[in-house]
Write an enzyme that holds these catalytic residues in place. Structure first.
Site, PDB file in Angstrom:
ATOM      1  N   LYS A 127       0.807  -1.198   0.000  1.00  0.00           N
ATOM      2  CA  LYS A 127      -0.016  -0.044  -0.093  1.00  0.00           C
ATOM      3  C   LYS A 127       0.939   1.237  -0.102  1.00  0.00           C
ATOM      4  O   LYS A 127       0.779   2.277  -0.731  1.00  0.00           O
ATOM      5  CB  LYS A 127      -0.810   0.211   1.238  1.00  0.00           C
ATOM      6  CG  LYS A 127      -1.820   1.195   1.279  1.00  0.00           C
ATOM      7  CD  LYS A 127      -3.044   0.604   2.376  1.00  0.00           C
ATOM      8  CE  LYS A 127      -2.612   0.875   3.769  1.00  0.00           C
ATOM      9  NZ  LYS A 127      -2.048   2.282   4.088  1.00  0.00           N
ATOM     10  N   ASP A 145      -6.726   1.247   0.610  1.00  0.00           N
ATOM     11  CA  ASP A 145      -6.782   1.255   2.120  1.00  0.00           C
ATOM     12  C   ASP A 145      -8.075   0.952   2.572  1.00  0.00           C
ATOM     13  O   ASP A 145      -9.195   0.845   1.850  1.00  0.00           O
ATOM     14  CB  ASP A 145      -6.116   2.687   2.500  1.00  0.00           C
ATOM     15  CG  ASP A 145      -7.075   3.614   2.343  1.00  0.00           C
ATOM     16  OD1 ASP A 145      -8.017   3.493   1.612  1.00  0.00           O
ATOM     17  OD2 ASP A 145      -6.907   4.841   2.877  1.00  0.00           O
TER      18      ASP A 145
END
Ligand code: SF4
Length: 220
Positions: A127, A145
């Site tokens: 991420k 996310d």
């Protein structure tokens, strides 16, 4: 899913992106930074805390250590003194110092711009790497996310709860011209409007497109 259903979903994704593009004219990060390294550091510090909290500590941190060399020299204990008000400060300090050192030793002091190299740095997961590639290097990456996952599911763009699968689903649906900004469109919509517990559906630009059971038309 049939070809027709897939095509309908692509059209829906295109419409959603157009609505978000209109609603969010400045799709940019809410973290403050002045270089790819400071962006990487800020994203590392943002785990399990808000961008606002990170922005409170980074001015002093970046004044003391603006680049990888000075951050590595500051070391984990020096970094900790600046970020101790954040959650997970011990681990974040160690990772940031180690990542800075590796950027100096392995990459000549420049933040690498490939997913493989970024994720080889301490504390940098998929991420974080995608955020740096998207925001810092202008690549059409979507870092999934909790906000992007929630918004994508509510809008019917995915049925998965697995970030990597959601990322693939979005990449296969979102028109190319919106891929660069899709990360911030979905993130900022989730953070400020399509909130987890109290979505502001009465202010949402996609009321007519959304069939989520989470829709709520009450004032926050
Ligand atoms: S209508 Fe509500 S639940 Fe649906 S996308 Fe908008 S804010 Fe989210």
């Amino acid at each position: 899913m049939t070809g027709k259903e897939k095509e309908a979903l692509r059209l829906r994704a295109s419409l959603i992106m157009e609505r978000l593009a209109e609603a969010i004219p400045e799709p940019r990060s809410e973290l403050n930074y002045n270089s790819p390294f400071q962006l990487l550091a800020a994203v590392l510090l943002s785990a399990q805390t808000t961008d606002r909290r990170v922005n409170e500590v980074t001015p002093a941190l970046f004044a003391a250590a603006p680049d990888p060399e000075s951050m590595a020299a500051l070391g984990p204990e020096g970094i900790y003194q600046h970020i101790r008000s954040l959650g997970l400060a011990g681990g974040k300090s160690r990772n940031l110092a180690a990542a800075a050192l590796q950027i100096c030793r392995r990459f000549g002091g420049r933040v690498p711009d490939t997913f493989e190299d970024l994720t080889s740095l301490p504390g940098v997961g998929g991420k974080t790497a995608r955020v740096v590639l998207n925001v810092g290097f202008g690549r059409p990456e979507i870092a999934v996310d909790t906000h992007i996952l929630r918004v994508s599911r509510r809008l019917g763009l995915t049925v998965s709860s697995l970030p990597d699968q959601v990322s693939r689903d979005l990449a296969g649906l979102i028109p190319e011209q919106h891929l660069l900004n899709a990360h911030h469109y979905l993130l900022l919509h989730g953070r400020h409007t399509c909130r987890a517990r109290s979505p502001l559906c009465q202010h949402c630009c996609m009321q007519d497109l959304c069939t989520s059971p989470d829709r709520k038309f009450t004032e926050a």
